[in-house]
Scaffold this motif. Structure first.
Motif, PDB file in Angstrom:
ATOM      1  N   ILE A  31       0.841  -1.205   0.000  1.00  0.00           N
ATOM      2  CA  ILE A  31       0.000   0.000   0.000  1.00  0.00           C
ATOM      3  C   ILE A  31       0.873   1.252   0.000  1.00  0.00           C
ATOM      4  N   ALA A  32       1.933   1.244   0.803  1.00  0.00           N
ATOM      5  CA  ALA A  32       2.820   2.410   0.913  1.00  0.00           C
ATOM      6  C   ALA A  32       3.482   2.748  -0.419  1.00  0.00           C
ATOM      7  N   ILE A  33       3.794   1.738  -1.210  1.00  0.00           N
ATOM      8  CA  ILE A  33       4.428   2.009  -2.512  1.00  0.00           C
ATOM      9  C   ILE A  33       3.391   2.101  -3.632  1.00  0.00           C
ATOM     10  N   ASP A  34       2.113   2.110  -3.233  1.00  0.00           N
ATOM     11  CA  ASP A  34       0.992   2.245  -4.171  1.00  0.00           C
ATOM     12  C   ASP A  34       0.952   1.104  -5.189  1.00  0.00           C
ATOM     13  N   HIS A  35       1.148  -0.118  -4.667  1.00  0.00           N
ATOM     14  CA  HIS A  35       1.102  -1.306  -5.519  1.00  0.00           C
ATOM     15  C   HIS A  35       0.468  -2.481  -4.761  1.00  0.00           C
ATOM     16  N   PRO A  36      -0.802  -2.311  -4.306  1.00  0.00           N
ATOM     17  CA  PRO A  36      -1.444  -3.429  -3.604  1.00  0.00           C
ATOM     18  C   PRO A  36      -1.600  -4.618  -4.539  1.00  0.00           C
ATOM     19  N   SER A  37      -1.132  -5.763  -4.096  1.00  0.00           N
ATOM     20  CA  SER A  37      -1.156  -6.944  -4.945  1.00  0.00           C
ATOM     21  C   SER A  37      -1.349  -8.202  -4.107  1.00  0.00           C
ATOM     22  N   ILE A  38      -0.465  -9.169  -4.256  1.00  0.00           N
ATOM     23  CA  ILE A  38      -0.636 -10.488  -3.654  1.00  0.00           C
ATOM     24  C   ILE A  38      -0.720 -10.446  -2.130  1.00  0.00           C
ATOM     25  N   TRP A  39       0.105  -9.641  -1.473  1.00  0.00           N
ATOM     26  CA  TRP A  39       0.056  -9.613  -0.006  1.00  0.00           C
ATOM     27  C   TRP A  39      -1.253  -9.018   0.489  1.00  0.00           C
ATOM     28  N   ASN A  40      -1.827  -8.076  -0.241  1.00  0.00           N
ATOM     29  CA  ASN A  40      -3.140  -7.550   0.126  1.00  0.00           C
ATOM     30  C   ASN A  40      -4.225  -8.597  -0.087  1.00  0.00           C
ATOM     31  N   GLU A  41      -4.095  -9.374  -1.137  1.00  0.00           N
ATOM     32  CA  GLU A  41      -5.048 -10.466  -1.368  1.00  0.00           C
ATOM     33  C   GLU A  41      -4.958 -11.491  -0.233  1.00  0.00           C
ATOM     34  N   LEU A  42      -3.734 -11.801   0.178  1.00  0.00           N
ATOM     35  CA  LEU A  42      -3.553 -12.795   1.239  1.00  0.00           C
ATOM     36  C   LEU A  42      -3.999 -12.265   2.602  1.00  0.00           C
ATOM     37  N   ILE A  43      -3.756 -10.994   2.892  1.00  0.00           N
ATOM     38  CA  ILE A  43      -4.190 -10.468   4.203  1.00  0.00           C
ATOM     39  C   ILE A  43      -5.715 -10.513   4.293  1.00  0.00           C
ATOM     40  N   ASN A  44      -6.395 -10.332   3.180  1.00  0.00           N
ATOM     41  CA  ASN A  44      -7.859 -10.449   3.194  1.00  0.00           C
ATOM     42  C   ASN A  44      -8.289 -11.874   3.529  1.00  0.00           C
ATOM     43  N   LEU A  45      -7.545 -12.865   3.067  1.00  0.00           N
ATOM     44  CA  LEU A  45      -7.852 -14.255   3.429  1.00  0.00           C
ATOM     45  C   LEU A  45      -7.660 -14.479   4.929  1.00  0.00           C
ATOM     46  N   TYR A  46      -6.581 -13.945   5.475  1.00  0.00           N
ATOM     47  CA  TYR A  46      -6.370 -14.042   6.924  1.00  0.00           C
ATOM     48  C   TYR A  46      -7.539 -13.413   7.677  1.00  0.00           C
ATOM     49  N   ILE A  47      -7.923 -12.232   7.244  1.00  0.00           N
ATOM     50  CA  ILE A  47      -9.001 -11.491   7.908  1.00  0.00           C
ATOM     51  C   ILE A  47     -10.310 -12.277   7.869  1.00  0.00           C
ATOM     52  N   GLU A  48     -10.527 -13.038   6.793  1.00  0.00           N
ATOM     53  CA  GLU A  48     -11.720 -13.874   6.675  1.00  0.00           C
ATOM     54  C   GLU A  48     -11.633 -15.148   7.504  1.00  0.00           C
ATOM     55  N   GLY A  49     -10.465 -15.435   8.072  1.00  0.00           N
ATOM     56  CA  GLY A  49     -10.323 -16.596   8.951  1.00  0.00           C
ATOM     57  C   GLY A  49      -9.506 -17.743   8.399  1.00  0.00           C
ATOM     58  N   TYR A  50      -8.946 -17.588   7.205  1.00  0.00           N
ATOM     59  CA  TYR A  50      -8.142 -18.642   6.596  1.00  0.00           C
ATOM     60  C   TYR A  50      -6.660 -18.432   6.899  1.00  0.00           C
ATOM     61  N   TRP A  51      -5.865 -19.440   6.568  1.00  0.00           N
ATOM     62  CA  TRP A  51      -4.421 -19.334   6.719  1.00  0.00           C
ATOM     63  C   TRP A  51      -3.754 -19.636   5.381  1.00  0.00           C
ATOM     64  N   PRO A  52      -3.348 -18.602   4.625  1.00  0.00           N
ATOM     65  CA  PRO A  52      -2.548 -18.843   3.431  1.00  0.00           C
ATOM     66  C   PRO A  52      -1.168 -19.298   3.912  1.00  0.00           C
ATOM     67  N   CYS A  53      -0.879 -20.575   3.773  1.00  0.00           N
ATOM     68  CA  CYS A  53       0.287 -21.125   4.456  1.00  0.00           C
ATOM     69  C   CYS A  53       1.433 -21.552   3.554  1.00  0.00           C
ATOM     70  N   GLY A  54       1.185 -21.725   2.267  1.00  0.00           N
ATOM     71  CA  GLY A  54       2.265 -22.227   1.433  1.00  0.00           C
ATOM     72  C   GLY A  54       2.183 -21.803  -0.009  1.00  0.00           C
ATOM     73  N   LEU A  55       3.204 -22.213  -0.724  1.00  0.00           N
ATOM     74  CA  LEU A  55       3.312 -21.880  -2.133  1.00  0.00           C
ATOM     75  C   LEU A  55       3.763 -23.138  -2.876  1.00  0.00           C
ATOM     76  N   LEU A  56       3.081 -23.432  -3.960  1.00  0.00           N
ATOM     77  CA  LEU A  56       3.411 -24.599  -4.790  1.00  0.00           C
ATOM     78  C   LEU A  56       4.353 -24.182  -5.915  1.00  0.00           C
ATOM     79  N   PRO A  57       5.070 -25.125  -6.491  1.00  0.00           N
ATOM     80  CA  PRO A  57       6.007 -24.793  -7.579  1.00  0.00           C
ATOM     81  C   PRO A  57       5.354 -24.079  -8.761  1.00  0.00           C
TER      82      PRO A  57
END
Length: 168
Positions: A135-161
């Motif tokens: 947000i600070a660099i004016d480029h909301p992207s993947i981390w903003n998408e993932l924080i919304n998942l956390y806020i909804e109660g999920y745990w984005p925990c990993g990354l596949l190849p």
């Protein structure tokens, strides 16, 4: 999203309340339990999809000094350019996240002999910091998408190849 809305959302987050119930979303795969990580050998009654994901997945970062799997050092370098203007905001996000996580129910983050609450909490803190930097660099992207998942109660925990995010 801006910094103020992120602070508000974090204060209202339902941390880890919906783990194991994530549906489908493009670029994401769900796991139904953490049982695949209970031992070195998969048991016969383990969900096949969870076993395949467990065999291939790399955990998302859970401590500040780990490398960002999406941007490498790029996000931090960009952050350095605007740091003076937003440093207090990033610290505020981190403090609010830490405070909000104290209310989280960790009962759904235990599997077999393992308690994943501390790593899940570390991942949430990492994610909130990176979302604030986006947000600070004016480029909301993947981390903003993932924080919304956390806020909804999920745990984005990993990354596949293939780049898919694993969500519990």
């Amino acid at each position: 999203m801006n910094i103020d809305s992120l602070i508000f959302k974090i204060a209202e987050a339902n941390w880890f309340s919906a783990v194991g119930a994530f549906g489908c979303k493009k670029g994401m795969q769900s796991i139904t339990s953490l049982a695949a990580w209970d031992s070195d050998i998969f048991s016969g009654n383990l969900n096949t999809s969870d076993a395949i994901i467990a065999a291939q997945m790399d955990w998302l970062p859970s401590s500040k000094d780990q490398v960002d799997p999406f941007y490498g050092n790029l996000l931090i370098e960009k952050w350095g350019e605007v740091k003076l203007n937003f440093e207090n905001n990033i610290m505020e996000i981190y403090r609010k996240t830490l405070h909000s996580l104290r209310m989280a129910n960790n009962s759904k983050l235990t599997s077999g002999p393992h308690n994943y609450f501390e790593v899940a909490k570390g991942s949430a803190l990492y994610c909130s910091r990176m979302a604030a930097i986006e947000i600070a660099i004016d480029h909301p992207s993947i981390w903003n998408e993932l924080i919304n998942l956390y806020i909804e109660g999920y745990w984005p925990c990993g990354l596949l190849p293939n780049g898919d995010v694993v969500v519990y």
